[in-house]
Scaffold this active site. Structure first.
Site, PDB file in Angstrom:
ATOM      1  N   LYS A  30      76.018  64.671  20.395  1.00  0.00           N
ATOM      2  CA  LYS A  30      75.498  64.253  21.702  1.00  0.00           C
ATOM      3  C   LYS A  30      76.482  64.641  22.785  1.00  0.00           C
ATOM      4  CE  LYS A  30      76.100  60.614  24.099  1.00  0.00           C
ATOM      5  NZ  LYS A  30      76.238  59.248  24.666  1.00  0.00           N
ATOM      6  N   ASP A  57      72.141  64.161  26.616  1.00  0.00           N
ATOM      7  CA  ASP A  57      71.729  62.818  27.001  1.00  0.00           C
ATOM      8  C   ASP A  57      72.123  62.555  28.457  1.00  0.00           C
ATOM      9  OD1 ASP A  57      70.862  60.201  26.952  1.00  0.00           O
ATOM     10  OD2 ASP A  57      72.686  59.438  25.998  1.00  0.00           O
ATOM     11  N   LYS A  59      69.560  61.437  30.699  1.00  0.00           N
ATOM     12  CA  LYS A  59      68.606  60.420  31.163  1.00  0.00           C
ATOM     13  C   LYS A  59      68.005  60.783  32.523  1.00  0.00           C
ATOM     14  CE  LYS A  59      71.074  56.730  28.698  1.00  0.00           C
ATOM     15  NZ  LYS A  59      72.188  57.564  28.164  1.00  0.00           N
ATOM     16  N   ASP A  62      63.958  61.470  38.067  1.00  0.00           N
ATOM     17  CA  ASP A  62      63.852  62.090  39.384  1.00  0.00           C
ATOM     18  C   ASP A  62      62.390  62.474  39.602  1.00  0.00           C
ATOM     19  OD1 ASP A  62      64.532  63.478  41.822  1.00  0.00           O
ATOM     20  OD2 ASP A  62      66.536  63.839  40.983  1.00  0.00           O
ATOM     21  N   THR A 113      70.960  49.694  25.754  1.00  0.00           N
ATOM     22  CA  THR A 113      71.505  48.709  24.817  1.00  0.00           C
ATOM     23  C   THR A 113      72.487  47.750  25.481  1.00  0.00           C
ATOM     24  OG1 THR A 113      73.183  50.310  24.145  1.00  0.00           O
ATOM     25  CG2 THR A 113      71.204  50.160  22.786  1.00  0.00           C
ATOM     26  N   ARG A 206      81.809  55.293  19.359  1.00  0.00           N
ATOM     27  CA  ARG A 206      83.082  54.612  19.158  1.00  0.00           C
ATOM     28  C   ARG A 206      83.418  54.279  17.706  1.00  0.00           C
ATOM     29  NH1 ARG A 206      82.227  50.820  24.413  1.00  0.00           N
ATOM     30  NH2 ARG A 206      80.094  51.505  23.985  1.00  0.00           N
TER      31      ARG A 206
END
Length: 230
Positions: A30, A57, A59, A62, A113, A206
């Site tokens: 990603k 990614d 997002k 627009d 999330t 992470r």
């Protein structure tokens, strides 16, 4: 079974490539706003030349024409999957799907999330919000607009799967081990829980990036994600 996408949420391209040198089994990566802002399209080209499938990614949210042009640019770069935000509306998602032309799998981001019900309710100006119902509703809109799938938290996967059917992709961030720190993620689950509920792609940052042994952490996640239903 599900794919594990390594989230390259690192400060620079050199750090990302050094990490990937330690993860020879990785097939998906990603690239989000951190790396794309710092490194730009050149890094995407390097990653695709390595044979990796890139999940861009950003997002996009627009007007339809702008998002469609962004999708066309991603398609030209060889991106395999990209995100638009479902709150951009049906017309935006439909324009994006047309621009993808079947070459880029577009997935619609539902509820981040990091949101809890109270925070999301404030953000959208409502008194009370059922996040699972909201993710389910937005998922239906995304598939109806022609997207390949959606992004939701692990806790909504089963409900979203029931709404959008067996074939659409469900991309799931917020993957954590039972004893791992959640950080700024509120709605999380383990890899096995997400896959059992119907996830097709797990986005993991992470737990790999901060591990003492990133390679071992990645292999453990890969085994966990691929043993369900195999």
């Amino acid at each position: 079974m599900a794919e594990v996408i390594v989230a390259l949420d690192l400060p620079g391209g050199s750090e990302a490539l050094r990490l990937l040198d330690r993860l020879p089994e990785a097939r998906w990566v990603k690239v989000g706003s951190i790396l794309m802002t710092g490194e730009g399209p050149d890094l995407i080209r390097v990653l695709t030349e390595r044979g990796l499938r890139v999940f861009l990614d950003l997002k996009w949210h627009d007007i339809p024409n702008t998002v469609a042009e962004a999708v066309s640019s991603a398609r030209a770069l060889g991106v395999a999957m990209a995100t638009v935000h479902t709150l951009g509306g049906a017309a935006m998602m439909e324009a994006a799907a047309r621009a993808a032309g079947g070459s880029v799998a577009l997935v619609g981001v539902t509820v981040l999330t990091s949101h809890d019900p109270a925070g999301y309710a404030r953000a959208v100006g409502r008194g009370k919000v059922d996040l699972a119902a909201e993710a389910e509703r937005q998922s239906g809109e995304a598939i109806g607009a022609g997207l390949s799938g959606v992004v939701c938290s692990p806790q909504e996967v089963a409900r979203v799967r029931a709404r959008i059917g067996p074939d659409a992709w469900i991309v799931v961030p917020g993957i954590r081990g039972r004893s791992e720190d959640r950080g700024d993620q509120v709605r999380v689950a383990t890899a096995s829980e997400a896959v059992a509920a119907g996830a097709t792609h797990l986005v993991v940052g992470r737990p790999i990036l901060l591990a003492a042994d990133p390679s071992a952490a990645f292999r453990g996640l890969l085994e966990e994600a691929q043993c369900i239903g195999s």
